[in-house]
Each structure stands twice: as structure tokens, then as C-alpha cells.
Design a protein around this motif. Structure first.
Motif, PDB file in Angstrom:
ATOM      1  N   UNK A 153      61.853  74.406   8.988  1.00  8.34           N
ATOM      2  CA  UNK A 153      62.193  72.991   8.792  1.00  8.34           C
ATOM      3  C   UNK A 153      63.541  72.672   9.439  1.00  8.34           C
ATOM      4  N   UNK A 154      64.513  73.536   9.261  1.00  7.66           N
ATOM      5  CA  UNK A 154      65.823  73.296   9.863  1.00  7.66           C
ATOM      6  C   UNK A 154      65.741  73.346  11.388  1.00  7.66           C
ATOM      7  N   UNK A 155      64.885  74.204  11.918  1.00 14.97           N
ATOM      8  CA  UNK A 155      64.680  74.277  13.367  1.00 14.97           C
ATOM      9  C   UNK A 155      64.081  72.975  13.896  1.00 14.97           C
ATOM     10  N   UNK A 156      63.101  72.419  13.200  1.00 15.79           N
ATOM     11  CA  UNK A 156      62.522  71.145  13.612  1.00 15.79           C
ATOM     12  C   UNK A 156      63.557  70.024  13.564  1.00 15.79           C
ATOM     13  N   UNK A 157      64.365  70.019  12.548  1.00 15.60           N
ATOM     14  CA  UNK A 157      65.354  68.955  12.381  1.00 15.60           C
ATOM     15  C   UNK A 157      66.456  69.028  13.439  1.00 15.60           C
ATOM     16  N   UNK A 158      66.859  70.240  13.806  1.00 17.41           N
ATOM     17  CA  UNK A 158      67.985  70.402  14.731  1.00 17.41           C
ATOM     18  C   UNK A 158      67.558  70.453  16.194  1.00 17.41           C
ATOM     19  N   UNK A 159      66.373  70.998  16.496  1.00 17.94           N
ATOM     20  CA  UNK A 159      65.980  71.232  17.877  1.00 17.94           C
ATOM     21  C   UNK A 159      64.837  70.338  18.348  1.00 17.94           C
ATOM     22  N   UNK A 160      63.792  70.197  17.557  1.00 19.29           N
ATOM     23  CA  UNK A 160      62.584  69.503  18.007  1.00 19.29           C
ATOM     24  C   UNK A 160      62.705  67.992  17.832  1.00 19.29           C
ATOM     25  N   UNK A 161      63.160  67.556  16.683  1.00 17.82           N
ATOM     26  CA  UNK A 161      63.254  66.113  16.431  1.00 17.82           C
ATOM     27  C   UNK A 161      64.123  65.391  17.458  1.00 17.82           C
ATOM     28  N   UNK A 162      65.289  65.905  17.856  1.00 15.40           N
ATOM     29  CA  UNK A 162      66.067  65.218  18.902  1.00 15.40           C
ATOM     30  C   UNK A 162      65.364  65.166  20.255  1.00 15.40           C
ATOM     31  N   UNK A 163      64.522  66.156  20.558  1.00 15.84           N
ATOM     32  CA  UNK A 163      63.807  66.153  21.849  1.00 15.84           C
ATOM     33  C   UNK A 163      62.843  64.976  21.932  1.00 15.84           C
ATOM     34  N   UNK A 164      62.140  64.687  20.845  1.00 12.19           N
ATOM     35  CA  UNK A 164      61.235  63.534  20.835  1.00 12.19           C
ATOM     36  C   UNK A 164      62.003  62.221  20.759  1.00 12.19           C
ATOM     37  N   UNK A 165      63.120  62.207  20.055  1.00 10.57           N
ATOM     38  CA  UNK A 165      63.863  60.953  19.868  1.00 10.57           C
ATOM     39  C   UNK A 165      64.433  60.417  21.171  1.00 10.57           C
ATOM     40  N   UNK A 166      64.732  61.292  22.130  1.00  7.60           N
ATOM     41  CA  UNK A 166      65.349  60.842  23.375  1.00  7.60           C
ATOM     42  C   UNK A 166      64.323  60.376  24.411  1.00  7.60           C
ATOM     43  N   UNK A 167      63.027  60.484  24.122  1.00 10.29           N
ATOM     44  CA  UNK A 167      62.010  60.020  25.058  1.00 10.29           C
ATOM     45  C   UNK A 167      62.039  58.499  25.158  1.00 10.29           C
TER      46      UNK A 167
END
Length: 374
Positions: A153-167
């Protein structure tokens, strides 16, 4: 000269006109954007207020009725609907069709802010939102991995979620479910009473001991340094060794003497499963002016890159629903209908004309009459 006569006598001109129209149509086709429904403004607004631990009657008397009284004086209101749940107040406002929903929403927000002064102390700030189809998620998916649940969960919040947000076109990315880290302090009621302490005293001591604050600055001849006291807990043992009171013998009462400190996870409020397996849900909302189909393509391309980049961690995305798929299917159905219409028109025209070429407009010339004999 009629249009029919002009078309027959000047076929090259008609061919150029139709080619120009065809090129314009092709250019316009590639400029079209896929939209399932047109943009519309629905005259509804909702006010959601959280009152933790309150019963429905307390929510109604302390929050709901005060919000109703505050917004009832707003302009162009048709109806007000309210529902009080345990710990939650929900007020829905219906405006007239002539109302500007954005202006009306600002007026409602000002009146709600003014009414917050009379709310109970534990009430959280109300959230005023308008109903819009653009605020519905375009993609819902479940994410799985071979990591531990809390680490994942922490990995998704720190690494994956920002990758989608910047699209481009992505408005909001939300996580649903998962194991969120939480430090739990389980007090022993008998030991707390034995030391003459209260839960409020222990809570205040923990809060006061977990702070970072600036203390000033050190000025030099060429530079200046800011001094800051770091008082936050860095490990779970630091929290356990916190002195919360003094005993009668003069010794210190540590938190571990009266409570069990656990590095655990938050209580589950939502659970996400995909194909029967536990996962962390992820919902993606587009911006109001973005195209759903274009955003969906960008998200799918990003998913392929992320799965390739974190293949060793077993990262896997499973799309549960994609709102752009129905839009594409509807557009393809329109294309098929247009093609069928063109073929039917050509068949009907051929059936009536009995020829692929037009008949001559002027009848063939007759041979000249014979000259009279002398």
C-alpha cells in the motif's frame, strides 16, 4: 442553368467540389472527440458533513438542521432533502433550471461556512459538491503484488499513484482498501487507574511529545542557519519509552508500563477484491475538459510500462471497468450505420437509374434533311 444541367455539362467542376467536401469531412472526422454524453449542468448540490461517533439524532439536531436553516435563504432553491446517518449528515439541494450552478454553489458555500460557528466541536468541515457526470471514475481497477500488504500500500501511494496523477487529463487518483499503517496504543484500564491517570492526560502527553518546531536562527558573518528541534518519534521503542507521568515514589511512568504499543494497521473501512483475490482498488477520474477515451489510452500505456518496470515485484493491474469502452462501441456502431446508409443510397440510385453513368441531357442530333432535288 439548373444544378442537374451544370453537373452533367461540367463534371470536372462537380468532381472538384465533391473532393473538397470529402477532404473537409475527413479533416473534421479526425478532429472529433469521443464523448458519450454532452456536457450538461445538473442543478443539484450535496453538502456532506462528518460528525464522528454521533448518533443520527445528534447529527440531525447539531448539524443537519443548522445547515438547512443556513442554506434555505439561498436564491433559486426548489427543494432541500436531508438525511442524518450515524456520524454523517447529507443535505441535497435542488436548484431551478435557470440557476447558474457554479454561482449558486459559491453562495451555498458561504452560508455553510457562516453556520460552522454553531456546529459541535468535533464536527469536521462540510464538503459542498455539485453533481456532475465528469466526476465519475472512468477506470476502476485492482492492483496486486507479491509484496507484503502494508509495504504494498505504501509503495502504491508513494510510487504508482504519482505516476498516474501526472498523466495529461487525469484529475484524481484514489486508492480503495489496502492495509494502512497505524500505531495503536492499547491501554490497560486497571494500570491507568492505579497510577491515577486519565485517557485525556495520556493523549495530551503523546501529542505534546511528538512535535517538530523551529527555535530560532544562528547568524554568521556570511550565512544564517535555521535551528529546528526534532521531537517526533523515530522508532516504536521511542514511543514505548515515553514518560507520561511521575509515580508517587518519584520514578517515571512509561507508556509501556500502562499500555501495549503495537505497530499495526488501520481498521478496515473498505475492502477491494478483483477476481476473488484481495487487492488494492484504484479509481481514476478525468479532468472536466479532458477526453475520456484519450485518458484511458494514456492510462493503459502507463500500466504496460509499470508492469514491465516492476515485474520482479509481481505488480499486476486488472481493469474491472473502463467507461471509454462503451463510448468506443457506440462510436463504432455509428460508423457502421453511416457506411450502411451510403451503400443503401448507392444501391437505390443504381436501381432507379439502371446505369452507373448519367444519361445524356441533350438527345443525339438527327441527320440533316436531304436537299430538295432540282
Amino acid at each position: 442553368m439548373t444544378i442537374t444541367e451544370l453537373s452533367i455539362k461540367r463534371p470536372s467542376l462537380i468532381l472538384v467540389i465533391f473532393l473538397a467536401l470529402a477532404l473537409t469531412g475527413v479533416f473534421g472526422y479526425f478532429q472529433l472527440r469521443y464523448e458519450l454524453i454532452p456536457k450538461m449542468s445538473i442543478p443539484f448540490a450535496t453538502i456532506m458533513t462528518v460528525y464522528p461517533g454521533a448518533s443520527p439524532s445528534e447529527v440531525e439536531n447539531g448539524v443537519t438542521k443548522k445547515i438547512e436553516d443556513a442554506v434555505s435563504s439561498a436564491e433559486k432553491i426548489v427543494n432541500i432533502f436531508s438525511t442524518s446517518y450515524e456520524g454523517l449528515s447529507l443535505v441535497t439541494i435542488e436548484f431551478s433550471q435557470t440557476a447558474n450552478i457554479d454561482v449558486a454553489l459559491q453562495d451555498v458555500q458561504r452560508k455553510v461556512n457562516a453556520a460552522m460557528v454553531s456546529f459541535p466541536r468535533d464536527v469536521r468541515p462540510p464538503m459542498v459538491q455539485k453533481f456532475s457526470f465528469d466526476e465519475m471514475p472512468i477506470i476502476r481497477m485492482g492492483v496486486t503484488s507479491s509484496m507484503t500488504s502494508r509495504e504494498f500500500y505504501q509503495f502504491l501511494k508513494d510510487q504508482i499513484q504519482p505516476r498516474f496523477s501526472k498523466l495529461d487529463g487525469v484529475g484524481q487518483v484514489s486508492l480503495v482498501g489496502g492495509d494502512i499503517r497505524e500505531i495503536k496504543i492499547n491501554l490497560d484500564a486497571q494500570k491507568v487507574r492505579a497510577y491515577g491517570l486519565s485517557i485525556a492526560q495520556i493523549t495530551q502527553m503523546v501529542k505534546a511529545s511528538n512535535l517538530d518546531f523551529p527555535t530560532g536562527a544562528i547568524k554568521g558573518e556570511k550565512a544564517q542557519s535555521i535551528v529546528r528541534v526534532s521531537g517526533k518519534f523515530s522508532t516504536i521503542d521511542d514511543l514505548r519509552d515515553l514518560i507520561v507521568a511521575r509515580s508517587r515514589q518519584g520514578g517515571g511512568v512509561r507508556l509501556k508500563d500502562i499500555a501495549e504499543v503495537e505497530d499495526g494497521i488501520q481498521e478496515y473501512k473498505s475492502i477491494s477484491r478483483i477476481n476473488g483475490k484481495n487487492s488494492v482498488g484504484m479509481t481514476i477520474l478525468k479532468q472536466s475538459d479532458a477526453n475520456a477515451v484519450a485518458v484511458s489510452r494514456l492510462v493503459r500505456n502507463e500500466i504496460q510500462q509499470l508492469e514491465g518496470q516492476y515485474r520482479q515485484a509481481g505488480l499486476r493491474f486488472e481493469i474491472a471497468s473502463d467507461g471509454s469502452e462503451f463510448t468506443i462501441e457506440a462510436a463504432n456502431a455509428v460508423k457502421a450505420d453511416l457506411l450502411m446508409a451510403v451503400l443503401l443510397v448507392a444501391a437505390v440510385m443504381f436501381l432507379f437509374l439502371h446505369d452507373t453513368r448519367h444519361p445524356p441531357l441533350v438527345p443525339p442530333s438527327l441527320p440533316p434533311p436531304p436537299l430538295p432535288s432540282l
